[in-house]
Design an enzyme around this catalytic site. Structure first.
Site, PDB file in Angstrom:
ATOM      1  N   SER A   1      40.428   5.248  27.831  1.00 54.40           N
ATOM      2  CA  SER A   1      40.411   5.809  26.671  1.00 54.40           C
ATOM      3  C   SER A   1      41.529   6.898  26.457  1.00 54.40           C
ATOM      4  CB  SER A   1      39.076   6.517  26.274  1.00 54.40           C
ATOM      5  OG  SER A   1      38.093   5.716  26.323  1.00 54.40           O
TER       6      SER A   1
ATOM      7  N   THR B   1      37.517   9.911  24.969  1.00 56.97           N
ATOM      8  CA  THR B   1      38.624  10.766  24.367  1.00 56.97           C
ATOM      9  C   THR B   1      38.073  12.252  24.966  1.00 56.97           C
ATOM     10  OG1 THR B   1      38.742   9.810  22.410  1.00 56.97           O
ATOM     11  CG2 THR B   1      39.242  12.343  22.394  1.00 56.97           C
TER      12      THR B   1
ATOM     13  N   THR C   1      43.782  10.886  22.781  1.00 52.91           N
ATOM     14  CA  THR C   1      43.082   9.410  22.850  1.00 52.91           C
ATOM     15  C   THR C   1      43.785   8.401  22.505  1.00 52.91           C
ATOM     16  OG1 THR C   1      40.890   8.563  22.016  1.00 52.91           O
ATOM     17  CG2 THR C   1      42.477   9.453  20.255  1.00 52.91           C
TER      18      THR C   1
ATOM     19  N   ARG D   1      44.900   1.444  12.620  1.00 58.30           N
ATOM     20  CA  ARG D   1      43.878   2.452  12.705  1.00 58.30           C
ATOM     21  C   ARG D   1      43.917   3.909  13.269  1.00 58.30           C
ATOM     22  NH1 ARG D   1      40.127   5.523  16.328  1.00 58.30           N
ATOM     23  NH2 ARG D   1      38.324   5.630  15.252  1.00 58.30           N
TER      24      ARG D   1
ATOM     25  N   THR E   1      34.149  13.786  20.030  1.00 56.95           N
ATOM     26  CA  THR E   1      34.599  12.549  20.585  1.00 56.95           C
ATOM     27  C   THR E   1      33.430  11.454  19.811  1.00 56.95           C
ATOM     28  OG1 THR E   1      34.792  11.063  22.629  1.00 56.95           O
ATOM     29  CG2 THR E   1      32.901  12.939  22.512  1.00 56.95           C
ATOM     30  N   GLY E   2      33.992  10.157  20.195  1.00 58.05           N
ATOM     31  CA  GLY E   2      32.978   9.414  19.608  1.00 58.05           C
ATOM     32  C   GLY E   2      33.446   8.598  18.327  1.00 58.05           C
TER      33      GLY E   2
END
Ligand code: ASP
Length: 329
Positions: free
Chosen positions: A84, A187, A205, A215, A238-239
């Site tokens: 990631s 991340t 990330t 994106r 993160t997420g």
């Protein structure tokens, strides 16, 4: 191996010889008698403690928090097994690895890069944006040219393992695919306070795997993926970045700490806000999580759902912790 079973495996086989700790009372990291804990490093995801150990080494030798967070997260960027971040990061839907990163220091300076390709250490490019220019963010081709001008090498970041994973995804592509899943959020966001009480943060990330080409997530957005205010503290995320960007979670946490909340209370506040504001927008069982650190060296962490963990270095020890979370399933 799925991300969840891989993480269990990492728990079972950690090689770093440091104790595993699980959900802890939120006040475990509160300072006693208003005393101050320094230095402290906290980072997202307990997949590998080497980034924290690197940062700790710098701080323990009297180094500053900016060098600590930059060098710390570079360990993750260089790791081909971390899918990631940086080299080995999973690519977008076109099989191209695109990187986002941001950095902030105690002077209130900020630097970021977004949609950067073929440069292994975006965090160091972000630091150069912060230190060498009057800008805060560079993106895409311009960010790459800037990096090349400063001597960074252009290299292929798509490892064979990541290419195979992408091919497998392409083969099983269905109409239900919507670029948002509940897996693959590793991340690294790292926050640190040094012996002088100066706070810095870094976030880097490769973003959501199989994302639409172009994106950009929360990680390079100052206030979303990362925020530092040396008068108060720092926070990072993160997420699923879209949920974090809509609520500027890291900025919100720092502001709540300014109003008097502990880092833990502020993280919980931001996760609840994030859930509330995304409830009519995103239906999938997404993950998002925050970490925070204040001037006293107190820390906090909270996630939308189970599965988030983080690493803390303080008092010469580095330990992993399982985060508390909001949605009990
Ligand atoms: N926050 C990152 C993004 O949305 C993903 C992650 O945490 O791994 O780009």
């Amino acid at each position: 191996m799925s991300l969840i079973s891989r993480r269990k495996f990492v728990y079972a086989s950690t090689l770093l010889g440091v104790g595993l700790k699980f959900i802890s009372p939120s006040n475990i990291f509160a300072s006693k008698n208003n005393s101050v804990i320094r230095p402290v490093v906290i980072s997202t995801w307990d997949r590998d403690r080497k980034p924290n150990l690197k940062a700790w080494e710098i701080l323990a030798n009297g180094g500053n928090s900016l060098d600590a967070v930059e060098q710390g997260v570079r360990v993750a960027e260089d790791d081909p097994e971390n899918n990631s971040v940086g080299y080995g990061g999973l690519p977008d839907e076109n099989g191209i690895v695109t990187l986002d990163a941001s950095i902030m220091d105690w002077k209130g300076r900020a630097g970021a890069v977004a949609f950067l390709q073929n440069i292994k250490n975006p965090i160091s490019v972000a630091r150069l944006v912060m230190e060498k220019t009057k800008h805060v963010m560079l993106a895409g081709e311009g960010a790459k040219r800037f990096a090349l001008a400063y001597g960074f090498k252009e290299e292929n970041l798509l490892t064979e393992k990541s290419r195979q994973a992408w091919i497998k995804w392409k083969e099983s592509l269905s109409k239900e695919d919507n670029w948002i899943g509940n897996e693959s959020h590793d991340t690294i966001t790292m926050l640190a306070i040094d012996k002088d009480g100066n706070i810095s943060g870094a976030c880097t990330t490769s973003g959501l795997r199989w994302k639409i080409h172009g994106r950009v997530g929360d990680s390079p957005i100052i206030g979303a993926g990362l925020y530092v205010d040396n008068d108060v503290g720092a926070a990072g995320a993160t997420g699923v970045g879209e949920t974090i960007m809509r609520t500027l979670g890291s900025f919100l946490i720092v502001e709540k700490m300014r109003e008097g909340m502990s880092p833990q209370e502020a993280c919980e506040f931001a996760v609840k806000r994030l859930i509330e504001k995304n409830k009519n927008i995103i239906k999938e069982p997404y993950q998002a999580a925050f970490i925070a650190l204040n001037k006293k060296g107190e820390i906090g962490a909270y996630a939308v759902r189970d599965g988030f963990d983080y690493v803390v270095s303080m008092n010469g020890e580095t330990n992993g912790y399982k985060s508390k979370f909001e949605i009990k399933e």
